[in-house]
Design a protein around this motif. Structure first.
Motif, PDB file in Angstrom:
ATOM      1  N   ILE A 105      26.051  26.167  -1.618  1.00 40.49           N
ATOM      2  CA  ILE A 105      24.871  25.389  -0.094  1.00 40.49           C
ATOM      3  C   ILE A 105      25.774  25.253   0.338  1.00 40.49           C
ATOM      4  O   ILE A 105      25.705  25.770   2.346  1.00 40.49           O
ATOM      5  N   GLU A 106      26.941  24.719   0.436  1.00 39.87           N
ATOM      6  CA  GLU A 106      28.384  24.626   1.695  1.00 39.87           C
ATOM      7  C   GLU A 106      28.406  25.883   1.800  1.00 39.87           C
ATOM      8  O   GLU A 106      29.135  25.984   2.823  1.00 39.87           O
ATOM      9  N   TRP A 110      25.217  27.463   3.912  1.00 37.52           N
ATOM     10  CA  TRP A 110      25.265  27.513   5.027  1.00 37.52           C
ATOM     11  C   TRP A 110      25.944  27.881   6.165  1.00 37.52           C
ATOM     12  O   TRP A 110      25.705  28.636   7.322  1.00 37.52           O
ATOM     13  N   LEU A 113      22.832  30.272   7.725  1.00 40.29           N
ATOM     14  CA  LEU A 113      21.787  29.435   7.941  1.00 40.29           C
ATOM     15  C   LEU A 113      21.851  29.174   9.417  1.00 40.29           C
ATOM     16  O   LEU A 113      20.955  28.814  10.089  1.00 40.29           O
ATOM     17  N   ARG A 114      23.459  28.653   9.872  1.00 42.10           N
ATOM     18  CA  ARG A 114      23.356  28.016  11.004  1.00 42.10           C
ATOM     19  C   ARG A 114      23.053  29.037  11.442  1.00 42.10           C
ATOM     20  O   ARG A 114      22.286  28.647  13.120  1.00 42.10           O
ATOM     21  N   LEU A 127      16.281  23.301   1.605  1.00 45.36           N
ATOM     22  CA  LEU A 127      17.382  23.097   0.460  1.00 45.36           C
ATOM     23  C   LEU A 127      17.607  21.399  -0.084  1.00 45.36           C
ATOM     24  O   LEU A 127      17.740  20.738  -0.042  1.00 45.36           O
TER      25      LEU A 127
END
Length: 297
Positions: A105-106, A110, A113-114, A127
């Motif tokens: 995720i991190e 992400w 996704l930003r 998520l």
């Protein structure tokens, strides 16, 4: 069929699938007491018990299983058809639910996704933190994220991240008065921070490679986590050595806050893939998301 009957059936499907009034209430936005009352009314109207309730669990009876098998897929088809209407919109829209590990995720999802979410304001992404090997079909997720070698053959997948490897690291305070391990076998002489595998419940055996041969070491220490970032915090505080993805620790190694050892024994792993059922009807929103996440060398 009267609208109220449909609402009652939808409530039953939610509770039967979640096997919990609490989780079903959270998903449907209806109170637990209201759901319980609705189910009792439905059972009374049908003249048959649909759910077995205990203090710890809720599960469908034989009649409940038959009803769920019959109407559950029909409601899924209705949801899919409504979602498909987004194709008629000027811009893709809808909600996409993805299960992924904390590191994925991190550091994989992400960063991409930003910009994706800014480009597609009508698409929502949920998520769900999942460090195990959850069945995304039964949990009704749209997609999951796993390393390529862990993706089932009956799934469609797209690579979304590069190959990566883990790093054995410890803090300078931990190494005060201790020698640094020169071989993975020497880890048994050190305090190590374990990682608990959610899927099996066991502790992860640290995996290394020497001259093409795999080496697995079961380490010991005071601490075990099922979250990479909690293990990192404990490592920085000097509680032992940890085996953490390289991308996370390299900036801390450069700053002198962590010391890396056994680098030559750490193999590269197949990168993360987004995967989803082959029978899933891909909406424009989902297609756009896959393309945005796709890894490009």
């Amino acid at each position: 069929m009267p609208r109220q009957n449909l609402n009652d059936l939808l409530a039953f499907v939610a509770v039967a699938r979640e096997q919990s009034f609490t989780r079903a209430a959270a998903k449907t936005g209806v109170s637990q007491s209201a759901l319980s009352h609705t189910i009792r009314q439905l059972e009374a109207r049908l003249g048959v018990r649909l759910l077995t309730r205990t203090t710890r669990a809720v599960s469908p009876t034989e009649a409940g299983e038959r009803l769920l098998a019959g109407i559950g897929p029909r409601f899924d088809e209705i949801d899919a058809q409504i979602e498909a209407l987004s194709e008629l919109r000027d811009k893709p829209a809808g909600t996409i639910r993805i299960a992924a590990a904390d590191y994925a995720i991190e550091h994989v999802l992400w960063p991409k996704l930003r910009q994706f979410l800014r480009n597609y304001p009508d698409i929502s992404v949920e998520l769900i933190l999942d460090n195990g090997l959850t069945d995304i079909v039964s949990e009704r997720y749209d997609a999951g994220v796993r390393m390529g070698e862990q993706v089932s053959k009956d799934m469609i997948s797209a690579r979304i991240g590069p190959d990566f490897r883990l790093s054995v690291v410890g803090s300078p305070s931990y190494f005060e008065g201790r020698s640094r391990p020169a071989h993975p076998r020497e880890l048994v002489e050190h305090r190590c921070i374990n990682f608990r595998l959610p899927s099996s419940g066991g502790l992860y055996a640290w995996e290394f490679e020497e001259d093409g041969r795999e080496i697995r070491i079961r380490v010991e220490g005071q601490l075990a986590f099922n979250n990479i970032f909690h293990a990192l915090d404990a490592t920085l505080d000097g509680f032992g050595l940890a085996y953490i993805p390289e991308e996370i620790v390299l900036p801390l190694v450069a700053e002198g806050r962590l010391i890396r050892v056994l680098e030559d024994f750490s193999p590269f792993w197949d990168g993360y893939h987004l995967y989803y059922p082959s029978r899933r009807q891909a909406s424009p929103a989902f297609v756009a998301l896959v393309e945005a996440l796709r890894h490009r060398t």
